[in-house]
Design a protein around this motif. Sequence first.
Motif, PDB file in Angstrom:
ATOM      1  N   MET A   1      -3.825  -9.121   5.754  1.00  0.00           N
ATOM      2  CA  MET A   1      -3.308  -7.751   5.725  1.00  0.00           C
ATOM      3  C   MET A   1      -4.397  -6.779   6.155  1.00  0.00           C
ATOM      4  SD  MET A   1      -1.574  -5.676   2.580  1.00  0.00           S
ATOM      5  CE  MET A   1      -0.615  -7.126   2.174  1.00  0.00           C
ATOM      6  N   SER A   2      -4.051  -5.911   7.099  1.00  0.00           N
ATOM      7  CA  SER A   2      -5.077  -4.967   7.550  1.00  0.00           C
ATOM      8  C   SER A   2      -4.706  -3.557   7.140  1.00  0.00           C
ATOM      9  CB  SER A   2      -5.253  -5.052   9.066  1.00  0.00           C
ATOM     10  OG  SER A   2      -4.503  -4.064   9.706  1.00  0.00           O
ATOM     11  N   ILE A   3      -5.686  -2.766   6.839  1.00  0.00           N
ATOM     12  CA  ILE A   3      -5.440  -1.383   6.433  1.00  0.00           C
ATOM     13  C   ILE A   3      -6.279  -0.455   7.274  1.00  0.00           C
ATOM     14  CG2 ILE A   3      -4.857  -1.967   4.060  1.00  0.00           C
ATOM     15  CD1 ILE A   3      -7.639  -1.163   3.254  1.00  0.00           C
ATOM     16  N   GLU A   4      -5.817   0.763   7.343  1.00  0.00           N
ATOM     17  CA  GLU A   4      -6.583   1.762   8.080  1.00  0.00           C
ATOM     18  C   GLU A   4      -7.941   1.971   7.401  1.00  0.00           C
ATOM     19  OE1 GLU A   4      -3.516   3.992   5.580  1.00  0.00           O
ATOM     20  OE2 GLU A   4      -4.138   1.962   5.986  1.00  0.00           O
ATOM     21  N   ILE A   5      -8.912   2.494   8.143  1.00  0.00           N
ATOM     22  CA  ILE A   5     -10.196   2.755   7.506  1.00  0.00           C
ATOM     23  C   ILE A   5     -10.064   3.950   6.568  1.00  0.00           C
ATOM     24  CG2 ILE A   5     -11.658   1.711   9.269  1.00  0.00           C
ATOM     25  CD1 ILE A   5     -12.023   4.474  10.458  1.00  0.00           C
ATOM     26  N   PRO A   6     -10.883   3.926   5.525  1.00  0.00           N
ATOM     27  CA  PRO A   6     -10.718   4.880   4.423  1.00  0.00           C
ATOM     28  C   PRO A   6     -10.735   6.349   4.843  1.00  0.00           C
ATOM     29  CG  PRO A   6     -12.249   3.147   3.817  1.00  0.00           C
ATOM     30  CD  PRO A   6     -11.955   2.947   5.270  1.00  0.00           C
ATOM     31  N   THR A   7     -11.452   6.657   5.924  1.00  0.00           N
ATOM     32  CA  THR A   7     -11.522   8.052   6.351  1.00  0.00           C
ATOM     33  C   THR A   7     -10.167   8.644   6.694  1.00  0.00           C
ATOM     34  OG1 THR A   7     -12.038   7.212   8.546  1.00  0.00           O
ATOM     35  CG2 THR A   7     -13.879   7.990   7.235  1.00  0.00           C
TER      36      THR A   7
ATOM     37  N   LYS B  28      -6.889  -1.324 -11.245  1.00  0.00           N
ATOM     38  CA  LYS B  28      -6.072  -2.270 -10.473  1.00  0.00           C
ATOM     39  C   LYS B  28      -6.950  -3.246  -9.696  1.00  0.00           C
ATOM     40  CE  LYS B  28      -2.092  -1.089 -11.787  1.00  0.00           C
ATOM     41  NZ  LYS B  28      -1.220  -2.068 -12.486  1.00  0.00           N
ATOM     42  N   ILE B  29      -8.053  -2.740  -9.138  1.00  0.00           N
ATOM     43  CA  ILE B  29      -8.955  -3.620  -8.394  1.00  0.00           C
ATOM     44  C   ILE B  29      -9.554  -4.661  -9.340  1.00  0.00           C
ATOM     45  CG2 ILE B  29     -11.219  -3.692  -7.258  1.00  0.00           C
ATOM     46  CD1 ILE B  29     -10.438  -1.124  -5.789  1.00  0.00           C
ATOM     47  N   SER B  30      -9.955  -4.207 -10.515  1.00  0.00           N
ATOM     48  CA  SER B  30     -10.581  -5.138 -11.459  1.00  0.00           C
ATOM     49  C   SER B  30      -9.635  -6.250 -11.895  1.00  0.00           C
ATOM     50  CB  SER B  30     -11.085  -4.376 -12.690  1.00  0.00           C
ATOM     51  OG  SER B  30     -12.081  -3.446 -12.306  1.00  0.00           O
ATOM     52  N   GLU B  31      -8.346  -5.963 -11.870  1.00  0.00           N
ATOM     53  CA  GLU B  31      -7.382  -7.011 -12.233  1.00  0.00           C
ATOM     54  C   GLU B  31      -7.362  -8.136 -11.201  1.00  0.00           C
ATOM     55  OE1 GLU B  31      -3.642  -5.022 -12.670  1.00  0.00           O
ATOM     56  OE2 GLU B  31      -4.239  -3.976 -14.503  1.00  0.00           O
ATOM     57  N   LYS B  32      -7.652  -7.794  -9.950  1.00  0.00           N
ATOM     58  CA  LYS B  32      -7.514  -8.786  -8.869  1.00  0.00           C
ATOM     59  C   LYS B  32      -8.852  -9.340  -8.392  1.00  0.00           C
ATOM     60  CE  LYS B  32      -3.035  -8.061  -8.406  1.00  0.00           C
ATOM     61  NZ  LYS B  32      -2.051  -9.062  -8.808  1.00  0.00           N
ATOM     62  N   LEU B 114      -3.640  -0.819  -0.715  1.00  0.00           N
ATOM     63  CA  LEU B 114      -2.364  -0.282  -0.218  1.00  0.00           C
ATOM     64  C   LEU B 114      -1.421   0.023  -1.364  1.00  0.00           C
ATOM     65  CD1 LEU B 114      -1.638  -2.409   2.973  1.00  0.00           C
ATOM     66  CD2 LEU B 114      -2.318  -0.004   2.825  1.00  0.00           C
ATOM     67  N   GLU B 115      -1.373  -0.882  -2.302  1.00  0.00           N
ATOM     68  CA  GLU B 115      -0.495  -0.691  -3.454  1.00  0.00           C
ATOM     69  C   GLU B 115      -0.939   0.523  -4.278  1.00  0.00           C
ATOM     70  OE1 GLU B 115       2.295  -2.054  -4.187  1.00  0.00           O
ATOM     71  OE2 GLU B 115       2.484  -1.067  -6.161  1.00  0.00           O
ATOM     72  N   ASN B 116      -2.223   0.672  -4.447  1.00  0.00           N
ATOM     73  CA  ASN B 116      -2.744   1.820  -5.200  1.00  0.00           C
ATOM     74  C   ASN B 116      -2.365   3.139  -4.539  1.00  0.00           C
ATOM     75  OD1 ASN B 116      -3.967   0.109  -7.000  1.00  0.00           O
ATOM     76  ND2 ASN B 116      -6.024   0.322  -6.128  1.00  0.00           N
ATOM     77  N   ARG B 117      -2.568   3.192  -3.228  1.00  0.00           N
ATOM     78  CA  ARG B 117      -2.243   4.433  -2.519  1.00  0.00           C
ATOM     79  C   ARG B 117      -0.754   4.726  -2.629  1.00  0.00           C
ATOM     80  NH1 ARG B 117      -5.477   2.909   3.006  1.00  0.00           N
ATOM     81  NH2 ARG B 117      -7.595   3.041   2.164  1.00  0.00           N
ATOM     82  N   LYS B 118       0.026   3.677  -2.501  1.00  0.00           N
ATOM     83  CA  LYS B 118       1.479   3.834  -2.561  1.00  0.00           C
ATOM     84  C   LYS B 118       1.896   4.389  -3.922  1.00  0.00           C
ATOM     85  CE  LYS B 118       5.545   0.946  -2.188  1.00  0.00           C
ATOM     86  NZ  LYS B 118       5.926  -0.477  -2.278  1.00  0.00           N
ATOM     87  N   LYS B 119       1.341   3.791  -4.956  1.00  0.00           N
ATOM     88  CA  LYS B 119       1.670   4.245  -6.302  1.00  0.00           C
ATOM     89  C   LYS B 119       1.201   5.694  -6.522  1.00  0.00           C
ATOM     90  CE  LYS B 119       2.691   3.410 -10.835  1.00  0.00           C
ATOM     91  NZ  LYS B 119       2.048   4.410 -11.621  1.00  0.00           N
ATOM     92  N   ALA B 120      -0.012   5.988  -6.101  1.00  0.00           N
ATOM     93  CA  ALA B 120      -0.573   7.318  -6.359  1.00  0.00           C
ATOM     94  C   ALA B 120       0.158   8.401  -5.571  1.00  0.00           C
ATOM     95  CB  ALA B 120      -2.057   7.335  -6.021  1.00  0.00           C
ATOM     96  N   LEU B 121       0.701   8.022  -4.418  1.00  0.00           N
ATOM     97  CA  LEU B 121       1.351   9.018  -3.555  1.00  0.00           C
ATOM     98  C   LEU B 121       2.878   8.946  -3.616  1.00  0.00           C
ATOM     99  CD1 LEU B 121      -1.026   8.774  -0.440  1.00  0.00           C
ATOM    100  CD2 LEU B 121      -1.048  10.480  -2.269  1.00  0.00           C
ATOM    101  N   ALA B 122       3.391   8.227  -4.586  1.00  0.00           N
ATOM    102  CA  ALA B 122       4.849   8.098  -4.720  1.00  0.00           C
ATOM    103  C   ALA B 122       5.502   9.468  -4.874  1.00  0.00           C
ATOM    104  CB  ALA B 122       5.177   7.212  -5.917  1.00  0.00           C
ATOM    105  N   GLY B 123       6.587   9.676  -4.167  1.00  0.00           N
ATOM    106  CA  GLY B 123       7.329  10.933  -4.288  1.00  0.00           C
ATOM    107  C   GLY B 123       6.690  12.095  -3.559  1.00  0.00           C
TER     108      GLY B 123
END
Lengths: 147, 147
Positions: A1-7, B28-32, B114-123
């Motif tokens: 899985m690839s993601i955009e760079i954090p910037t 979340k990162i620490s869980e994985k 990706l999951e973190n961003r999705k959750k944080a930006l939901a709605g």
Amino acid sequence: MSIEIPTQVVFYKVERAIKEYRKYAQKKISEKVQDITVDQGLILLFLKHYPELSQKEIAALVFKDNASMTRMIDLMVKKEYLVRSTNEEDRRRYNIEITDKGKTVLEKLPPVILENRKKALAGISIDEIEQVEKVLDKIIINCTTNQ
Amino acid sequence: MSIEIPTQVVFYKVERAIKEYRKYAQKKISEKVQDITVDQGLILLFLKHYPELSQKEIAALVFKDNASMTRMIDLMVKKEYLVRSTNEEDRRRYNIEITDKGKTVLEKLPPVILENRKKALAGISIDEIEQVEKVLDKIIINCTTNQ
DNA sequence: CAAATATATTTGATATATCAATTAAAAACA
DNA sequence: TGTTTTTAATTGATATATCAAATATATTTG
């Protein structure tokens, strides 16, 4: 899985904005008041408005943990901005009082802080700020509601 | 001069939002992934995309200073996520390479992020995010242009 | 009331933040 | 070429961040 760079992500910009603001604010404060950090200034402001605050409550207000707050207050006592005395109603807590030296700082801070906010928010409308706050509130809720 | 209490200002909310996001993301990162911080993960991601980065350049990308970066990289070398070797074209710099252990981490990170961003930006709509970024850009410029 | 639990603060260990001073190498310059 | 100036990284000192464990006091509960 690839993601955009954090910037490319909004959080990156949030991080940068708050850091630049802090850096700018600290610089301006240091020009007017010796030996005070932004956070120490915040603590003074909160204590002025709510003199009954415990360390734990202050910590929550400035988003620090209790251990950090112990050490920050230690330092502010050492520098004579604050004094601690035990709270006789609840001997686990301290009463924290602002000293005369602390009050002198408190007199100098507001104009600097107002000026900093004004400069940092120049060219931004009330409407835009409200919009930003609305989104930030959503993020806060998203990150703090369980699961 | 009197000012409103800090909680009423947009910067207070910016600070809170980024802290809550960091706390959530770290959890979340620490869980994985064992034994990796958000910032260490960021450093790995940047190095993956731009393997030629110097410590100084990484520091600028993650908004840290050089001294902090030296110590963070020290630690990541000690934990065997990275290896340093001197750059023969410019012997003041290091080449920093991601180890196999670092690469394993890099494989696990993206889905969590990706999951973190999705959750944080939901709605929150793309439009709203762009609006926020626009305002943050103004703040950054306001705080970094001289005077 | 005594024991168990909860709360406010502290302490220790480790990591990071920040500033100033230092070191080693590169680049500029005369 | 030799000297000066820059630059990348390090080190030391001090403050803050974070977690876990400890301490002292309050509160709850049986």
